[in-house]
Design a protein around this motif. Sequence first.
Motif, PDB file in Angstrom:
ATOM      1  N   ASP A 149       0.609  -1.211   0.008  1.00  0.00           N
ATOM      2  CA  ASP A 149      -0.084  -0.019   0.061  1.00  0.00           C
ATOM      3  C   ASP A 149       0.894   1.409  -0.105  1.00  0.00           C
ATOM      4  N   TYR A 152       0.442   5.885   4.335  1.00  0.00           N
ATOM      5  CA  TYR A 152      -0.767   6.737   5.002  1.00  0.00           C
ATOM      6  C   TYR A 152      -0.432   7.577   6.201  1.00  0.00           C
ATOM      7  N   THR A 166      -5.981  10.156   6.110  1.00  0.00           N
ATOM      8  CA  THR A 166      -6.211  10.225   4.741  1.00  0.00           C
ATOM      9  C   THR A 166      -7.877  10.518   4.791  1.00  0.00           C
ATOM     10  N   LEU A 169     -10.476   7.945   2.049  1.00  0.00           N
ATOM     11  CA  LEU A 169      -9.864   6.530   1.777  1.00  0.00           C
ATOM     12  C   LEU A 169     -10.739   5.478   1.764  1.00  0.00           C
ATOM     13  N   ASP A 170     -10.504   4.426   0.928  1.00  0.00           N
ATOM     14  CA  ASP A 170     -11.604   3.131   1.057  1.00  0.00           C
ATOM     15  C   ASP A 170     -10.795   2.073   1.220  1.00  0.00           C
ATOM     16  N   LEU A 171     -10.966   1.256   2.342  1.00  0.00           N
ATOM     17  CA  LEU A 171     -10.047   0.159   2.769  1.00  0.00           C
ATOM     18  C   LEU A 171     -10.881  -1.117   3.123  1.00  0.00           C
TER      19      LEU A 171
END
Length: 347
Positions: A149, A152, A166, A169-171
């Motif tokens: 990744d 961040y 962040t 963000l889409d985790l």
Amino acid sequence: MHRYSIPDRTSRLRRGLTLVELLAVIAIMAILLSVAIPVIRPALKDRKLREAARLLNAYVAGVQARAAELGRPVGIVLVRGKTNAQDVYQCTEIFTAEVPRPYAGDLVGSRARISQNGGNWSVSFAGNPFFNTILTPNELFALRLDYKDPLYPCRRTGDQVAMIQTAGLDLAGPPRQYVNSDGTAKRAVPFQVYRTPARSSASPLQLPNGVAIDLSVSGMGFQGNHFSPDSKLGSGNITIMFSANGSVDSVFIGGQPLPQASKIYLLVGRVNQINATNPFKRPTQSDRDGANLPDAANTWFTINPKTGQIRNSANRADLVGTPPDDLATGIQQARQDAIEGIGVGGR
């Protein structure tokens, strides 16, 4: 039969100088010295400026070599003066900073878990108590997950817990899918914590007496003076970190990051000519100390963020208007040689 001449004693006694002759020689030397001092003095003053520019060049080159040797970021910290309120506009001391080795947990195979609560992404480092000792509460750091990744920005929010800073963000969705639809952790992932740079044991660089980096007119880009304490980022120390390949890795002012897409410009000038209120002041008969921008003896030290190339360039005081239309225009005029990549030979 050989004849030997006997030296005249009177001639032997007259080989030295009389008192009158000695006084005459001293008087002539004094006159010559009084004439030479006004000519030599400016050259001696400028010599300190040239020496400071060379020292800064060599110091930064050494830091870049250190980054290549370690394979991780190493940089310089421009320390602001602290004696009085005006000293925050000058830097006379520079030290080396290194990024500590990444922390990947206390044990082999350590993992972190990501969860979501109210739109915020929380990271748990449970089982890694050393996390609490390397980071202070609310300290900022960078986090990499799953070894692939991006970094961040995070902030420690509690014991073995941090919050990713962040936005947007889409985790939870692909391709990462670290979080279930209900916000709970879906899977544990390996992690690496990158801490902020810390001062190294290397000796700092002290600029020659009377010489400083004029932070009131130093900054990034053609016209920038981001390093002035009057800028929106305040009066923190300036940190410039270099990657292992020599390029600029990051720039911070008091811990706040700056974009590093533009060249960095540092004006090496005289301490007594740092004038934040009137940076274009020229010397007068009543006040011989002008500002640094109108002084052609000063040097711009530039850093190319992409290549890491460093260069000393002349301060184009002859191009600075009287007065310039605004501060940004005047700064760009003074940086013209540095902008065009024209170096100063022998500096």
